[in-house]
Design a protein around this motif. Structure first.
Motif, PDB file in Angstrom:
ATOM      1  N   ALA A  46       0.837  -1.201   0.000  1.00  0.00           N
ATOM      2  CA  ALA A  46       0.000   0.000   0.000  1.00  0.00           C
ATOM      3  C   ALA A  46       0.870   1.249   0.000  1.00  0.00           C
ATOM      4  CB  ALA A  46      -0.915  -0.010   1.224  1.00  0.00           C
ATOM      5  N   PHE A  47       1.967   1.204   0.735  1.00  0.00           N
ATOM      6  CA  PHE A  47       2.893   2.336   0.806  1.00  0.00           C
ATOM      7  C   PHE A  47       3.480   2.647  -0.566  1.00  0.00           C
ATOM      8  CE2 PHE A  47       7.339   3.797   1.460  1.00  0.00           C
ATOM      9  CZ  PHE A  47       7.066   5.015   2.065  1.00  0.00           C
ATOM     10  N   GLU A  48       3.841   1.619  -1.311  1.00  0.00           N
ATOM     11  CA  GLU A  48       4.394   1.813  -2.647  1.00  0.00           C
ATOM     12  C   GLU A  48       3.406   2.552  -3.550  1.00  0.00           C
ATOM     13  OE1 GLU A  48       5.426  -2.037  -4.039  1.00  0.00           O
ATOM     14  OE2 GLU A  48       7.113  -2.279  -2.658  1.00  0.00           O
ATOM     15  N   ILE A  49       2.125   2.277  -3.366  1.00  0.00           N
ATOM     16  CA  ILE A  49       1.091   2.940  -4.159  1.00  0.00           C
ATOM     17  C   ILE A  49       1.015   4.418  -3.800  1.00  0.00           C
ATOM     18  CG2 ILE A  49      -1.380   2.998  -4.693  1.00  0.00           C
ATOM     19  CD1 ILE A  49      -1.425   0.017  -3.767  1.00  0.00           C
ATOM     20  N   ILE A  50       1.030   4.700  -2.497  1.00  0.00           N
ATOM     21  CA  ILE A  50       0.906   6.076  -2.021  1.00  0.00           C
ATOM     22  C   ILE A  50       2.076   6.930  -2.505  1.00  0.00           C
ATOM     23  CG2 ILE A  50       0.838   7.558   0.013  1.00  0.00           C
ATOM     24  CD1 ILE A  50      -1.709   5.933  -0.447  1.00  0.00           C
ATOM     25  N   ILE A  51       3.298   6.429  -2.394  1.00  0.00           N
ATOM     26  CA  ILE A  51       4.447   7.240  -2.792  1.00  0.00           C
ATOM     27  C   ILE A  51       4.536   7.373  -4.308  1.00  0.00           C
ATOM     28  CG2 ILE A  51       5.741   6.695  -0.701  1.00  0.00           C
ATOM     29  CD1 ILE A  51       7.450   4.779  -2.293  1.00  0.00           C
ATOM     30  N   GLN A  52       3.980   6.421  -5.039  1.00  0.00           N
ATOM     31  CA  GLN A  52       3.942   6.551  -6.493  1.00  0.00           C
ATOM     32  C   GLN A  52       3.036   7.714  -6.897  1.00  0.00           C
ATOM     33  OE1 GLN A  52       2.180   3.359  -8.992  1.00  0.00           O
ATOM     34  NE2 GLN A  52       4.161   3.299 -10.013  1.00  0.00           N
ATOM     35  N   LEU A  53       1.968   7.922  -6.125  1.00  0.00           N
ATOM     36  CA  LEU A  53       1.095   9.067  -6.372  1.00  0.00           C
ATOM     37  C   LEU A  53       1.865  10.372  -6.216  1.00  0.00           C
ATOM     38  CD1 LEU A  53      -2.326   8.239  -4.658  1.00  0.00           C
ATOM     39  CD2 LEU A  53      -1.931   8.774  -7.058  1.00  0.00           C
ATOM     40  N   GLY A  54       2.795  10.405  -5.256  1.00  0.00           N
ATOM     41  CA  GLY A  54       3.623  11.594  -5.070  1.00  0.00           C
ATOM     42  C   GLY A  54       4.452  11.878  -6.304  1.00  0.00           C
ATOM     43  N   ALA A  55       5.020  10.835  -6.888  1.00  0.00           N
ATOM     44  CA  ALA A  55       5.831  10.993  -8.099  1.00  0.00           C
ATOM     45  C   ALA A  55       4.975  11.444  -9.284  1.00  0.00           C
ATOM     46  CB  ALA A  55       6.538   9.672  -8.424  1.00  0.00           C
ATOM     47  N   ILE A  56       3.753  10.902  -9.387  1.00  0.00           N
ATOM     48  CA  ILE A  56       2.847  11.284 -10.473  1.00  0.00           C
ATOM     49  C   ILE A  56       2.507  12.768 -10.382  1.00  0.00           C
ATOM     50  CG2 ILE A  56       0.559  10.937 -11.495  1.00  0.00           C
ATOM     51  CD1 ILE A  56       0.580   8.128 -10.319  1.00  0.00           C
ATOM     52  N   LEU A  57       2.177  13.231  -9.177  1.00  0.00           N
ATOM     53  CA  LEU A  57       1.801  14.623  -9.004  1.00  0.00           C
ATOM     54  C   LEU A  57       2.953  15.565  -9.329  1.00  0.00           C
ATOM     55  CD1 LEU A  57      -0.364  14.446  -5.745  1.00  0.00           C
ATOM     56  CD2 LEU A  57      -1.134  14.680  -8.110  1.00  0.00           C
ATOM     57  N   ALA A  58       4.184  15.126  -9.076  1.00  0.00           N
ATOM     58  CA  ALA A  58       5.353  15.935  -9.413  1.00  0.00           C
ATOM     59  C   ALA A  58       5.421  16.162 -10.921  1.00  0.00           C
ATOM     60  CB  ALA A  58       6.629  15.253  -8.914  1.00  0.00           C
ATOM     61  N   VAL A  59       5.204  15.110 -11.692  1.00  0.00           N
ATOM     62  CA  VAL A  59       5.237  15.222 -13.147  1.00  0.00           C
ATOM     63  C   VAL A  59       4.048  16.038 -13.653  1.00  0.00           C
ATOM     64  CG1 VAL A  59       5.106  13.926 -15.303  1.00  0.00           C
ATOM     65  CG2 VAL A  59       6.518  13.088 -13.440  1.00  0.00           C
ATOM     66  N   LEU A  60       2.902  15.855 -13.033  1.00  0.00           N
ATOM     67  CA  LEU A  60       1.717  16.617 -13.425  1.00  0.00           C
ATOM     68  C   LEU A  60       1.945  18.107 -13.198  1.00  0.00           C
ATOM     69  CD1 LEU A  60      -1.137  16.287 -14.525  1.00  0.00           C
ATOM     70  CD2 LEU A  60      -1.954  16.075 -12.171  1.00  0.00           C
ATOM     71  N   LEU A  61       2.640  18.449 -12.125  1.00  0.00           N
ATOM     72  CA  LEU A  61       2.951  19.847 -11.832  1.00  0.00           C
ATOM     73  C   LEU A  61       3.857  20.439 -12.911  1.00  0.00           C
ATOM     74  CD1 LEU A  61       2.789  22.231  -9.838  1.00  0.00           C
ATOM     75  CD2 LEU A  61       4.804  21.297  -8.692  1.00  0.00           C
ATOM     76  N   ILE A  62       4.825  19.659 -13.374  1.00  0.00           N
ATOM     77  CA  ILE A  62       5.759  20.134 -14.389  1.00  0.00           C
ATOM     78  C   ILE A  62       5.087  20.284 -15.746  1.00  0.00           C
ATOM     79  CG2 ILE A  62       7.851  19.534 -15.692  1.00  0.00           C
ATOM     80  CD1 ILE A  62       8.841  18.127 -13.135  1.00  0.00           C
ATOM     81  N   TYR A  63       4.198  19.335 -16.083  1.00  0.00           N
ATOM     82  CA  TYR A  63       3.593  19.305 -17.420  1.00  0.00           C
ATOM     83  C   TYR A  63       2.124  19.751 -17.428  1.00  0.00           C
ATOM     84  CZ  TYR A  63       7.669  16.741 -19.124  1.00  0.00           C
ATOM     85  OH  TYR A  63       8.938  16.374 -19.482  1.00  0.00           O
ATOM     86  N   TRP A  64       1.709  20.522 -16.443  1.00  0.00           N
ATOM     87  CA  TRP A  64       0.296  20.870 -16.326  1.00  0.00           C
ATOM     88  C   TRP A  64      -0.224  21.604 -17.560  1.00  0.00           C
ATOM     89  CZ3 TRP A  64      -1.494  25.895 -16.486  1.00  0.00           C
ATOM     90  CH2 TRP A  64      -0.552  26.918 -16.321  1.00  0.00           C
ATOM     91  N   ARG A  65       0.596  22.513 -18.108  1.00  0.00           N
ATOM     92  CA  ARG A  65       0.140  23.262 -19.279  1.00  0.00           C
ATOM     93  C   ARG A  65       0.009  22.338 -20.492  1.00  0.00           C
ATOM     94  NH1 ARG A  65      -0.279  28.559 -20.347  1.00  0.00           N
ATOM     95  NH2 ARG A  65       0.834  29.117 -18.449  1.00  0.00           N
ATOM     96  N   ARG A  66       0.958  21.439 -20.639  1.00  0.00           N
ATOM     97  CA  ARG A  66       0.909  20.487 -21.753  1.00  0.00           C
ATOM     98  C   ARG A  66      -0.316  19.582 -21.625  1.00  0.00           C
ATOM     99  NH1 ARG A  66       2.714  19.852 -26.813  1.00  0.00           N
ATOM    100  NH2 ARG A  66       4.783  20.566 -26.202  1.00  0.00           N
ATOM    101  N   VAL A  67      -0.609  19.139 -20.405  1.00  0.00           N
ATOM    102  CA  VAL A  67      -1.772  18.277 -20.180  1.00  0.00           C
ATOM    103  C   VAL A  67      -3.055  19.032 -20.511  1.00  0.00           C
ATOM    104  CG1 VAL A  67      -3.119  17.057 -18.435  1.00  0.00           C
ATOM    105  CG2 VAL A  67      -0.631  16.845 -18.444  1.00  0.00           C
ATOM    106  N   LEU A  68      -3.155  20.279 -20.072  1.00  0.00           N
ATOM    107  CA  LEU A  68      -4.343  21.077 -20.384  1.00  0.00           C
ATOM    108  C   LEU A  68      -4.489  21.295 -21.885  1.00  0.00           C
ATOM    109  CD1 LEU A  68      -4.382  23.827 -17.585  1.00  0.00           C
ATOM    110  CD2 LEU A  68      -5.814  21.792 -17.769  1.00  0.00           C
ATOM    111  N   SER A  69      -3.350  21.412 -22.581  1.00  0.00           N
ATOM    112  CA  SER A  69      -3.394  21.643 -24.028  1.00  0.00           C
ATOM    113  C   SER A  69      -3.989  20.452 -24.768  1.00  0.00           C
ATOM    114  CB  SER A  69      -1.993  21.946 -24.564  1.00  0.00           C
ATOM    115  OG  SER A  69      -1.204  20.775 -24.636  1.00  0.00           O
ATOM    116  N   LEU A  70      -3.858  19.266 -24.188  1.00  0.00           N
ATOM    117  CA  LEU A  70      -4.432  18.076 -24.813  1.00  0.00           C
ATOM    118  C   LEU A  70      -5.955  18.162 -24.883  1.00  0.00           C
ATOM    119  CD1 LEU A  70      -2.285  15.306 -23.072  1.00  0.00           C
ATOM    120  CD2 LEU A  70      -1.995  16.205 -25.385  1.00  0.00           C
ATOM    121  N   PHE A  71      -6.516  18.948 -23.981  1.00  0.00           N
ATOM    122  CA  PHE A  71      -7.970  19.124 -23.946  1.00  0.00           C
ATOM    123  C   PHE A  71      -8.388  20.480 -24.526  1.00  0.00           C
ATOM    124  CE2 PHE A  71      -6.779  16.227 -20.558  1.00  0.00           C
ATOM    125  CZ  PHE A  71      -7.681  15.181 -20.738  1.00  0.00           C
ATOM    126  N   GLY A  72      -7.410  21.166 -25.150  1.00  0.00           N
ATOM    127  CA  GLY A  72      -7.706  22.466 -25.748  1.00  0.00           C
ATOM    128  C   GLY A  72      -7.888  23.570 -24.734  1.00  0.00           C
TER     129      GLY A  72
END
Length: 273
Positions: A46-72
Protein backbone atom coordinates in the motif's frame (compact mmCIF):
# COMPACT_ATOMS: atom_id res chain seq x y z
CA UNK A 1 6.67 -2.96 11.94
CA UNK A 2 7.71 -0.30 9.46
CA UNK A 3 9.73 2.74 10.57
CA UNK A 4 9.90 6.36 9.47
CA UNK A 5 13.51 6.06 8.38
CA UNK A 6 12.43 3.29 6.01
CA UNK A 7 9.76 5.61 4.61
CA UNK A 8 12.45 8.25 3.99
CA UNK A 9 14.79 5.84 2.20
CA UNK A 10 12.11 4.25 0.02
CA UNK A 11 10.53 7.65 -0.71
CA UNK A 12 13.86 9.00 -1.95
CA UNK A 13 14.47 5.93 -4.09
CA UNK A 14 10.99 6.11 -5.63
CA UNK A 15 11.32 9.81 -6.37
CA UNK A 16 14.78 9.43 -7.90
CA UNK A 17 14.09 6.37 -10.02
CA UNK A 18 10.46 6.61 -11.14
CA UNK A 19 11.27 8.71 -14.20
CA UNK A 20 14.93 7.86 -14.73
CA UNK A 21 15.68 4.90 -17.05
CA UNK A 22 16.77 2.64 -14.21
CA UNK A 23 13.45 1.05 -13.01
CA UNK A 24 11.82 2.34 -9.82
CA UNK A 25 9.98 -0.95 -9.21
CA UNK A 26 13.21 -2.87 -9.53
CA UNK A 27 14.98 -0.55 -7.11
CA UNK A 28 12.19 -0.84 -4.54
CA UNK A 29 12.18 -4.63 -4.74
CA UNK A 30 15.94 -4.70 -4.21
CA UNK A 31 15.73 -2.09 -1.44
CA UNK A 32 13.10 -4.11 0.42
CA UNK A 33 15.42 -7.09 0.17
CA UNK A 34 18.22 -5.05 1.78
CA UNK A 35 15.90 -3.75 4.50
CA UNK A 36 14.59 -7.28 5.19
CA UNK A 37 11.03 -6.27 4.38
CA UNK A 38 8.90 -9.21 3.31
CA UNK A 39 7.70 -9.22 -0.30
CA UNK A 40 4.25 -10.14 1.06
CA UNK A 41 4.09 -7.20 3.48
CA UNK A 42 0.67 -5.69 2.67
CA UNK A 43 1.39 -2.37 4.38
CA UNK A 44 4.47 -1.95 2.19
CA UNK A 45 2.46 -2.75 -0.94
CA UNK A 46 0.00 0.00 0.00
CA UNK A 47 2.89 2.34 0.81
CA UNK A 48 4.39 1.81 -2.65
CA UNK A 49 1.09 2.94 -4.16
CA UNK A 50 0.91 6.08 -2.02
CA UNK A 51 4.45 7.24 -2.79
CA UNK A 52 3.94 6.55 -6.49
CA UNK A 53 1.10 9.07 -6.37
CA UNK A 54 3.62 11.59 -5.07
CA UNK A 55 5.83 10.99 -8.10
CA UNK A 56 2.85 11.28 -10.47
CA UNK A 57 1.80 14.62 -9.00
CA UNK A 58 5.35 15.93 -9.41
CA UNK A 59 5.24 15.22 -13.15
CA UNK A 60 1.72 16.62 -13.42
CA UNK A 61 2.95 19.85 -11.83
CA UNK A 62 5.76 20.13 -14.39
CA UNK A 63 3.59 19.30 -17.42
CA UNK A 64 0.30 20.87 -16.33
CA UNK A 65 0.14 23.26 -19.28
CA UNK A 66 0.91 20.49 -21.75
CA UNK A 67 -1.77 18.28 -20.18
CA UNK A 68 -4.34 21.08 -20.38
CA UNK A 69 -3.39 21.64 -24.03
CA UNK A 70 -4.43 18.08 -24.81
CA UNK A 71 -7.97 19.12 -23.95
CA UNK A 72 -7.71 22.47 -25.75
CA UNK A 73 -7.55 24.36 -22.45
CA UNK A 74 -4.11 25.91 -22.88
CA UNK A 75 -1.69 27.03 -25.55
CA UNK A 76 1.84 25.73 -25.83
CA UNK A 77 4.89 27.70 -26.90
CA UNK A 78 7.34 25.40 -28.66
CA UNK A 79 10.74 26.75 -29.70
CA UNK A 80 9.53 30.34 -29.48
CA UNK A 81 6.45 29.83 -31.64
CA UNK A 82 2.93 30.08 -30.24
CA UNK A 83 0.87 27.08 -31.28
CA UNK A 84 -2.89 27.14 -31.50
CA UNK A 85 -3.10 24.21 -29.14
CA UNK A 86 -0.51 21.43 -29.22
CA UNK A 87 -0.07 19.18 -32.24
CA UNK A 88 0.36 16.44 -29.67
CA UNK A 89 -3.20 15.35 -28.89
CA UNK A 90 -5.13 12.82 -26.87
CA UNK A 91 -5.01 10.29 -29.69
CA UNK A 92 -1.21 10.15 -29.43
CA UNK A 93 -1.52 9.43 -25.71
CA UNK A 94 -4.22 6.79 -26.15
CA UNK A 95 -2.26 5.04 -28.89
CA UNK A 96 0.77 5.00 -26.61
CA UNK A 97 -0.91 3.71 -23.46
CA UNK A 98 -3.55 1.22 -24.63
CA UNK A 99 -1.15 -1.69 -25.34
CA UNK A 100 0.51 -1.65 -21.91
CA UNK A 101 -2.71 -1.01 -19.98
CA UNK A 102 -4.51 -3.83 -21.76
CA UNK A 103 -1.77 -6.36 -21.10
CA UNK A 104 -1.28 -5.16 -17.53
CA UNK A 105 -4.98 -5.68 -16.82
CA UNK A 106 -5.03 -9.17 -18.36
CA UNK A 107 -1.77 -10.47 -16.89
CA UNK A 108 -1.56 -8.48 -13.64
CA UNK A 109 -1.73 -11.51 -11.32
CA UNK A 110 0.84 -13.48 -13.32
CA UNK A 111 3.19 -10.49 -13.42
CA UNK A 112 2.92 -10.00 -9.66
CA UNK A 113 3.43 -13.71 -9.02
CA UNK A 114 6.32 -14.52 -11.35
CA UNK A 115 8.20 -11.29 -12.07
CA UNK A 116 8.35 -9.44 -8.75
CA UNK A 117 11.52 -10.91 -7.29
CA UNK A 118 15.16 -9.77 -6.96
CA UNK A 119 16.30 -12.37 -9.52
CA UNK A 120 13.89 -11.25 -12.24
CA UNK A 121 14.78 -7.60 -11.49
CA UNK A 122 18.46 -8.35 -12.09
CA UNK A 123 17.60 -9.97 -15.43
CA UNK A 124 15.43 -6.98 -16.35
CA UNK A 125 18.20 -4.52 -15.47
CA UNK A 126 20.63 -6.28 -17.78
CA UNK A 127 18.24 -6.77 -20.70
CA UNK A 128 16.95 -3.21 -20.39
CA UNK A 129 20.51 -1.91 -20.39
CA UNK A 130 21.28 -3.84 -23.58
CA UNK A 131 18.15 -2.38 -25.20
CA UNK A 132 19.25 1.16 -24.37
CA UNK A 133 22.74 0.61 -25.80
CA UNK A 134 21.22 -0.77 -29.01
CA UNK A 135 18.86 2.22 -29.23
CA UNK A 136 21.74 4.67 -28.84
CA UNK A 137 23.44 3.12 -31.87
CA UNK A 138 20.57 4.36 -34.05
CA UNK A 139 22.29 6.44 -36.71
CA UNK A 140 19.35 7.73 -38.73
CA UNK A 141 18.54 11.40 -38.32
CA UNK A 142 15.46 11.86 -36.06
CA UNK A 143 12.26 12.78 -37.87
CA UNK A 144 10.70 14.16 -34.67
CA UNK A 145 12.72 16.81 -32.83
CA UNK A 146 9.87 17.80 -30.46
CA UNK A 147 6.84 16.04 -29.01
CA UNK A 148 4.64 18.00 -31.41
CA UNK A 149 6.32 16.28 -34.35
CA UNK A 150 5.68 12.73 -33.09
CA UNK A 151 3.42 10.82 -35.48
CA UNK A 152 0.68 8.36 -34.53
CA UNK A 153 2.86 5.54 -35.82
CA UNK A 154 5.77 6.60 -33.61
CA UNK A 155 3.44 6.95 -30.62
CA UNK A 156 2.21 3.38 -31.17
CA UNK A 157 5.78 2.12 -31.59
CA UNK A 158 6.80 3.76 -28.32
CA UNK A 159 3.69 2.28 -26.70
CA UNK A 160 4.74 -1.21 -27.75
CA UNK A 161 8.11 -0.72 -26.08
CA UNK A 162 6.33 0.44 -22.94
CA UNK A 163 5.02 -3.12 -22.57
CA UNK A 164 8.54 -4.12 -21.54
CA UNK A 165 8.12 -2.01 -18.40
CA UNK A 166 5.71 -4.63 -17.05
CA UNK A 167 8.86 -6.63 -16.29
CA UNK A 168 10.41 -5.02 -13.16
CA UNK A 169 13.92 -3.89 -13.99
CA UNK A 170 13.26 -2.84 -17.59
CA UNK A 171 11.99 0.65 -16.63
CA UNK A 172 9.10 2.52 -18.21
CA UNK A 173 11.17 5.55 -19.16
CA UNK A 174 14.12 3.44 -20.32
CA UNK A 175 11.95 1.26 -22.56
CA UNK A 176 9.94 4.12 -24.05
CA UNK A 177 12.88 6.46 -24.64
CA UNK A 178 14.72 3.59 -26.32
CA UNK A 179 11.60 2.89 -28.39
CA UNK A 180 11.47 6.55 -29.33
CA UNK A 181 15.08 6.58 -30.51
CA UNK A 182 14.50 3.43 -32.59
CA UNK A 183 11.39 4.96 -34.18
CA UNK A 184 13.03 8.23 -35.19
CA UNK A 185 12.21 10.47 -32.21
CA UNK A 186 15.11 12.34 -30.66
CA UNK A 187 16.10 11.77 -27.03
CA UNK A 188 14.57 14.92 -25.53
CA UNK A 189 11.25 14.53 -27.38
CA UNK A 190 11.12 10.84 -26.39
CA UNK A 191 11.65 11.76 -22.74
CA UNK A 192 8.97 14.45 -22.80
CA UNK A 193 6.47 12.11 -24.46
CA UNK A 194 7.38 9.39 -21.97
CA UNK A 195 6.69 11.63 -18.97
CA UNK A 196 3.38 12.92 -20.37
CA UNK A 197 2.27 9.40 -21.30
CA UNK A 198 3.22 8.14 -17.83
CA UNK A 199 0.62 10.33 -16.10
CA UNK A 200 -2.53 8.40 -17.17
CA UNK A 201 -0.72 5.04 -17.03
CA UNK A 202 0.44 5.59 -13.47
CA UNK A 203 -2.87 7.03 -12.32
CA UNK A 204 -4.68 3.99 -13.74
CA UNK A 205 -2.21 1.49 -12.26
CA UNK A 206 -2.20 3.23 -8.89
CA UNK A 207 -5.98 3.54 -8.76
CA UNK A 208 -6.49 -0.10 -9.71
CA UNK A 209 -4.02 -1.36 -7.13
CA UNK A 210 -5.37 0.98 -4.47
CA UNK A 211 -8.88 -0.39 -4.96
CA UNK A 212 -7.55 -3.91 -4.51
CA UNK A 213 -5.56 -3.18 -1.37
CA UNK A 214 -7.33 -0.31 0.40
CA UNK A 215 -8.39 -2.65 3.21
CA UNK A 216 -4.74 -2.94 4.28
CA UNK A 217 -4.52 0.80 4.98
CA UNK A 218 -4.51 1.75 8.64
CA UNK A 219 -4.65 5.12 10.41
CA UNK A 220 -1.66 3.97 12.46
CA UNK A 221 0.44 4.03 9.30
CA UNK A 222 -0.65 7.53 8.24
CA UNK A 223 2.57 9.25 9.36
CA UNK A 224 4.64 6.64 7.55
CA UNK A 225 2.63 7.17 4.34
CA UNK A 226 2.72 10.98 4.53
CA UNK A 227 6.50 11.08 4.94
CA UNK A 228 7.03 8.76 1.97
CA UNK A 229 4.52 10.67 -0.19
CA UNK A 230 6.05 14.11 0.47
CA UNK A 231 9.63 12.94 -0.02
CA UNK A 232 8.74 11.07 -3.21
CA UNK A 233 7.01 14.18 -4.58
CA UNK A 234 9.92 16.53 -3.85
CA UNK A 235 12.64 14.17 -5.07
CA UNK A 236 10.70 13.24 -8.23
CA UNK A 237 10.19 16.93 -8.99
CA UNK A 238 13.92 17.60 -8.77
CA UNK A 239 14.82 14.41 -10.65
CA UNK A 240 12.54 15.10 -13.64
CA UNK A 241 13.60 18.74 -13.96
CA UNK A 242 17.28 17.74 -13.82
CA UNK A 243 16.84 14.84 -16.23
CA UNK A 244 15.04 16.97 -18.82
CA UNK A 245 17.87 19.53 -18.69
CA UNK A 246 20.62 17.12 -19.64
CA UNK A 247 18.75 14.34 -21.48
CA UNK A 248 19.51 15.87 -24.90
CA UNK A 249 23.24 15.48 -24.32
CA UNK A 250 23.47 12.51 -21.94
CA UNK A 251 23.18 9.16 -23.68
CA UNK A 252 21.19 6.24 -22.30
CA UNK A 253 24.42 4.25 -22.44
CA UNK A 254 25.56 5.76 -19.12
CA UNK A 255 22.37 4.59 -17.43
CA UNK A 256 22.90 1.16 -19.02
CA UNK A 257 26.33 0.91 -17.40
CA UNK A 258 24.81 1.83 -14.03
CA UNK A 259 22.20 -0.91 -14.50
CA UNK A 260 24.88 -3.50 -15.27
CA UNK A 261 26.84 -2.54 -12.16
CA UNK A 262 23.72 -2.63 -9.96
CA UNK A 263 22.72 -6.02 -11.38
CA UNK A 264 26.23 -7.40 -10.75
CA UNK A 265 26.31 -6.11 -7.17
CA UNK A 266 22.93 -7.61 -6.27
CA UNK A 267 23.66 -10.86 -8.07
CA UNK A 268 26.78 -11.16 -5.90
CA UNK A 269 24.74 -10.17 -2.81
CA UNK A 270 22.12 -12.84 -3.49
CA UNK A 271 24.77 -15.45 -4.28
CA UNK A 272 26.71 -14.75 -1.08
CA UNK A 273 23.47 -14.60 0.90
Amino acid sequence: MLHYWQAVIIGIIEGLTEFLPVSSTGHMILTQKLLNISEDNQTMKAFEIIIQLGAILAVLLIYWRRVLSLFGLAKIREQGQSLNGSKLNLMHILIGIVPVMLLAFIFNNAIQKYLFSPTTVIIGLVLGGILMIVAEKQKDRPTAETVDQITYRQAFYIGLFQILSLWPGFSRSGSTIAGGLLSGVNRAASANFTFIMAIPVMFAATGYTLLKSYKTLSSNDMGFFIIGFVISFIVALLAVVSFIKFVSSMKLTYFAYYRFILAAVFALYLWLG
